[in-house]
Design a protein around this motif. Structure first.
Motif, mmCIF file in Angstrom:
data_model
loop_
_atom_site.group_PDB
_atom_site.id
_atom_site.type_symbol
_atom_site.label_atom_id
_atom_site.label_comp_id
_atom_site.label_asym_id
_atom_site.label_seq_id
_atom_site.Cartn_x
_atom_site.Cartn_y
_atom_site.Cartn_z
ATOM 1 N N GLU A 29 -31.811 -34.859 -12.630
ATOM 2 C CA GLU A 29 -32.949 -35.717 -13.271
ATOM 3 C C GLU A 29 -33.957 -34.918 -13.656
ATOM 4 O OE1 GLU A 29 -32.723 -38.348 -13.123
ATOM 5 O OE2 GLU A 29 -31.143 -39.832 -11.642
ATOM 6 N N ALA A 30 -34.125 -33.953 -13.333
ATOM 7 C CA ALA A 30 -35.813 -32.657 -13.910
ATOM 8 C C ALA A 30 -34.878 -32.224 -15.722
ATOM 9 C CB ALA A 30 -36.017 -31.892 -12.483
ATOM 10 N N LEU A 31 -33.903 -31.487 -15.178
ATOM 11 C CA LEU A 31 -33.278 -31.257 -16.719
ATOM 12 C C LEU A 31 -33.053 -32.514 -17.040
ATOM 13 C CD1 LEU A 31 -29.940 -28.439 -15.236
ATOM 14 C CD2 LEU A 31 -32.611 -28.619 -15.348
ATOM 15 N N LEU A 59 -40.265 -34.418 -10.534
ATOM 16 C CA LEU A 59 -39.218 -34.015 -11.723
ATOM 17 C C LEU A 59 -40.024 -32.786 -12.383
ATOM 18 C CD1 LEU A 59 -37.233 -36.824 -13.079
ATOM 19 C CD2 LEU A 59 -37.131 -34.902 -11.212
ATOM 20 N N THR A 96 -40.627 -29.457 -9.198
ATOM 21 C CA THR A 96 -39.385 -28.806 -9.484
ATOM 22 C C THR A 96 -38.683 -28.498 -10.213
ATOM 23 O OG1 THR A 96 -37.884 -30.624 -7.947
ATOM 24 C CG2 THR A 96 -36.873 -29.349 -8.988
ATOM 25 N N ILE A 138 -31.584 -33.833 -7.799
ATOM 26 C CA ILE A 138 -33.183 -33.753 -8.184
ATOM 27 C C ILE A 138 -33.396 -32.861 -9.447
ATOM 28 C CG2 ILE A 138 -35.481 -33.432 -7.730
ATOM 29 C CD1 ILE A 138 -35.042 -34.981 -5.091
ATOM 30 N N ARG A 139 -32.742 -31.817 -9.370
ATOM 31 C CA ARG A 139 -32.394 -30.828 -9.974
ATOM 32 C C ARG A 139 -32.192 -31.516 -11.290
ATOM 33 N NH1 ARG A 139 -34.143 -25.881 -7.435
ATOM 34 N NH2 ARG A 139 -34.578 -26.615 -5.285
#
Lengths: 363, 387
Positions: free
Chosen positions: B287-289, A313, A316, B284-285
């Motif tokens: 979750e990253a946020l 994460l 990314t 995934i993006r």
């Protein structure tokens, strides 16, 4: 217990690296990009920070003294000065970390001393492969058992400072699973291909390295007995890359602020237009968010907590937002962002380049 | 030492908050449909939690063993969506808090027994209080203030007895009209309450307002709490607004992961981009946020824990958390509904509700644009040059 408190040592390292980056590294970034090569003088200056040596020596002292959190802090500071030079350090750090972290006693004793000397010694994790659609979950490089040895066959790509490396940690598929093998540059069958040049990080001379039936003794399989935890190497690399990206992003922001305050457009400074000011605010928001993601993933690595998710994460998010920040930074400069008189075009190329690399760094 | 571990107490408190949310979940749809029309249904302590220690009480009791009171509070807030508040105990009477903080003994004696909301926003002045039209004129003949104006989007005004109300005083010698803060109670002639607003989301969060037409209040109704004091809770609250919305986004993500797993897609964080489907990549993006925003909330709360809630030393970090949280919950809930597809629209599930609920987070307690102005001013060394 949640804490963002840096140790006294970390505070000192942070400010030392910030100063070193600003005064020593940043002024060289343009020249190195143009030359597409890092000269010995700059490498010596990097080596004088003793960052790599400390990783190598820490093993002898106590297992817990290497700190991925500290390394994430260092790489952000170096990245703020120049991502290329940050990766020159991070790439070798990735190799040394993997040996220190996962190597057998014999491997540590044999190899780490080579990184404690007086002059710059590069080494790299050779992870990526030269084909579209490559993914770290699928390696075409194979290591086949042959008696007591392994035969490594395949080609690795985008290896930083490849021709200067004493060793590669080659990630290859062995018995159906990813594993890692320590291969010296001078082993029979290893060829560093002439660098083809690249969009960004040009001074790293990233190159393909071909392994043509290279015979590797079992004693050079990382960790010997049980083989390597390749995922941990990937996780550490992702945090290394994202730490440099946080630094790069901060560098963009810090360069954009004074320019947009001075540049008058239609009677007022650019920075007083919301379209610009909001981008600057978003840069700051994202740099902070990246940093805390990086620290959290680095902390997980350090505390031996599961780190794969947080590392992914962090990587990314940093890749996505750093590209945007470099893009917005360039846009704020208009035509000046497009020409080489300013570093924006360099950062734009480096942001895209860094954020697609896998395995090329370590914390 | 940098540390992201949670203490055992942090984790216990998260579990308490989660349990409370889970108990409330079965009322989420009903309250979403009805509470704007029948707010009486959500009064008091719900029987389902009557015998249980409240999350708030548990936090008070355990605070010494947490990562810090305000940190643990945010951790609890982020754990999962709070669809309904099963404990309507009047703790949300923020105007009463202000009276308690800034009122004189005489004022507390006069107004201490009534529940007060806090009234700031007007139809033409939300993020820009300088535009405020509600005003007070002093009448020396009776030692009263005469109030006129209109306030909207006032939380819980319908259920309370009045509101601590921000307004403009009379012009001074230089022509400037100072802000003043006045206690307005509903029983005064000329106070007209407006009906509850019907909203996109957070429908069990009651919101109404009132008109003031030549309302006369005694001089004692004026509190010594200026605009800055009124705003002083913002640094504490802004990251919590983000945290609360992140909880909705957390539930949305968990729901999406679970439904996609049933359909055969399980997110793998180990592999790289080239080995992912489009949906896996988007998850995934997102979750990253979520984790990016989590970090900024924790950062602001850790600083608040170090500096004290009243400090202004963490105001930029509070704005960062609010701005990022408000942004990502929009992106996450919009993205999840897109991935979930047509079935996600159904009121059989709460996904569509969370999509509606979190949208307010980028608006109230300072819209995202306001946070960016505050952050950019700090970075650029500007004050009013940047508006």
């Amino acid at each position: 217990m949640i804490s963002f408190e840096l140790s006294e040592e970390q505070q000192i390292v942070r400010s030392t690296m910030a100063e070193f980056g600003k005064t020593v590294l940043a002024p060289q970034a343009r020249r190195l990009d143009t030359d597409s090569c890092i000269d010995d003088g700059v490498l010596a200056e990097l080596w004088s920070t003793e960052i790599i040596q400390a990783q190598a020596e820490a093993v002898e002292e106590e297992a817990g003294s290497r700190s991925p959190v500290t390394n994430a802090i260092i790489l952000e500071e170096l990245g703020a000065a120049d991502a290329t030079l940050a990766l020159a350090m991070a790439s070798t750090m990735g190799f040394v970390q993997a040996i220190a972290d996962q190597g057998s006693a014999e491997q540590r004793a044999r190899l780490l001393g080579g990184f404690a000397g007086e002059t710059f010694q590069a080494a790299a994790v050779a992870m990526m492969e030269p084909r579209f659609g490559f993914d770290v979950s699928r390696f075409q490089t194979k290591a086949d058992k042959a008696g007591d040895d392994y035969i490594v066959r395949g080609v690795k790509a985008m290896v930083p400072l490849a021709s200067r490396c004493s060793h590669f940690l080659v990630v290859a598929e062995a018995d159906g699973a990813a594993d890692a093998f320590i291969v010296p540059l001078d082993a029979a069958g290893v060829t560093v291909v002439e660098p083809k040049g690249a969009l960004g990080l040009r001074a790293l001379e990233m190159a393909e390295v071909a392994f043509d039936s290279v015979r590797v003794p079992s004693s050079m399989r990382l960790g010997e007995g049980n083989g390597a935890d390749v995922q941990r190497i990937i996780d550490s690399a992702r945090v290394g890359i994202s730490s440099i990206l946080a630094g790069l992003s901060r560098g963009v922001m810090e360069y954009v602020i004074p320019y947009t305050k001075e540049r008058i457009v239609h009677g007022a400074p650019l920075a007083q237009k919301q379209a610009i000011a909001f981008n600057i605010a978003d840069m700051h928001i994202d740099v902070e968010a990246m940093r805390w993601l990086n620290w959290r993933a680095a902390w997980a690595l350090e505390a031996r907590q599961p780190a794969t998710r947080t590392a992914q994460l962090a990587y990314t998010y940093a890749g996505q937002q750093a590209m945007r920040i470099a893009d917005d930074g360039l846009q704020a400069f208009g035509g000046h962002g497009f020409v080489k008189a300013h570093p924006l075009e360099l950062w734009y190329r480096n942001a895209r380049s860094l954020s697609v690399l896998e395995g090329a760094a370590g914390v | 030492m940098v540390d992201f571990s949670l203490t055992e107490a942090d984790q216990r408190l998260q579990a308490v908050a989660h349990r409370e949310n889970e108990i409330g979940r079965k009322y989420a749809r009903e309250w979403d449909r009805n509470s704007e029309n029948e707010p009486s249904r959500i009064r008091g302590i719900h029987p389902d939690v009557a015998g249980l220690e409240s999350p708030h009480a548990a936090l008070e009791r355990e605070q010494e063993q947490t990562s810090g009171l305000v940190i643990a509070e945010a951790l609890m807030d982020m754990v999962s969506a709070t669809d309904v508040n099963l404990r309507d105990t009047g703790e949300d009477a923020f105007g009463s808090w202000m009276l308690n903080d800034y009122g004189t003994e005489e004022q507390k004696a006069k107004y201490g027994h009534v529940k007060l909301a806090i009234a700031i926003t007007e139809p033409g002045a939300g993020s820009d209080p300088a535009n405020m039209r509600t005003n007070a004129r002093y009448d020396p003949a009776t030692d009263e203030y005469v109030l006129n104006g209109e306030k909207v989007f006032i939380s819980f005004f319908n259920k309370f007895d009045g509101a601590v109300t921000l307004m403009k005083g009379e012009p001074d010698g230089a022509g400037k009209t100072p802000f003043m803060t006045v206690v307005v109670t509903k029983d005064l002639p000329g106070v007209t309450e407006i009906p509850q607003f019907k909203k996109l989301g957070i429908r069990s969060h009651e919101l109404s307002g009132f008109h003031l037409q030549d309302v006369r209040v005694p001089a004692i109704a004026r509190l010594d709490a200026d605009f800055g004091k009124t705003m002083s809770k913002f640094n504490h609250n802004r990251p919590l607004v983000a945290a609360h919305a992140l909880a909705g986004a957390r539930s949305m993500l968990d729901f999406t992961h679970a439904r996609l797993a049933e359909a055969g897609l399980k997110v793998d964080y180990a592999k790289g981009r080239s080995a992912r489907s489009a949906n896996e990549d988007r998850l995934i993006r997102m979750e990253a946020l979520w984790e990016a925003a989590w970090g900024t909330v924790m950062r602001a709360k850790w600083l608040e824990h170090q500096m004290g809630s009243e400090s202004h030393g963490y105001r930029v970090e509070a704005s960062v958390a609010k701005a990022l949280g408000g942004k990502v919950v929009r992106q996450i809930t919009q993205g999840c509904l897109e991935i979930l597809g047509p079935e996600g629209l159904s009121e059989e599930y709460l996904a569509e509700k969370w999509f509606r609920d979190v949208r307010i987070a980028d608006i109230y307690e300072g819209a995202g644009e306001i946070q960016r102005i505050l952050i950019a001013r700090a970075l650029l060394g500007y004050k009013n040059e940047l508006n």
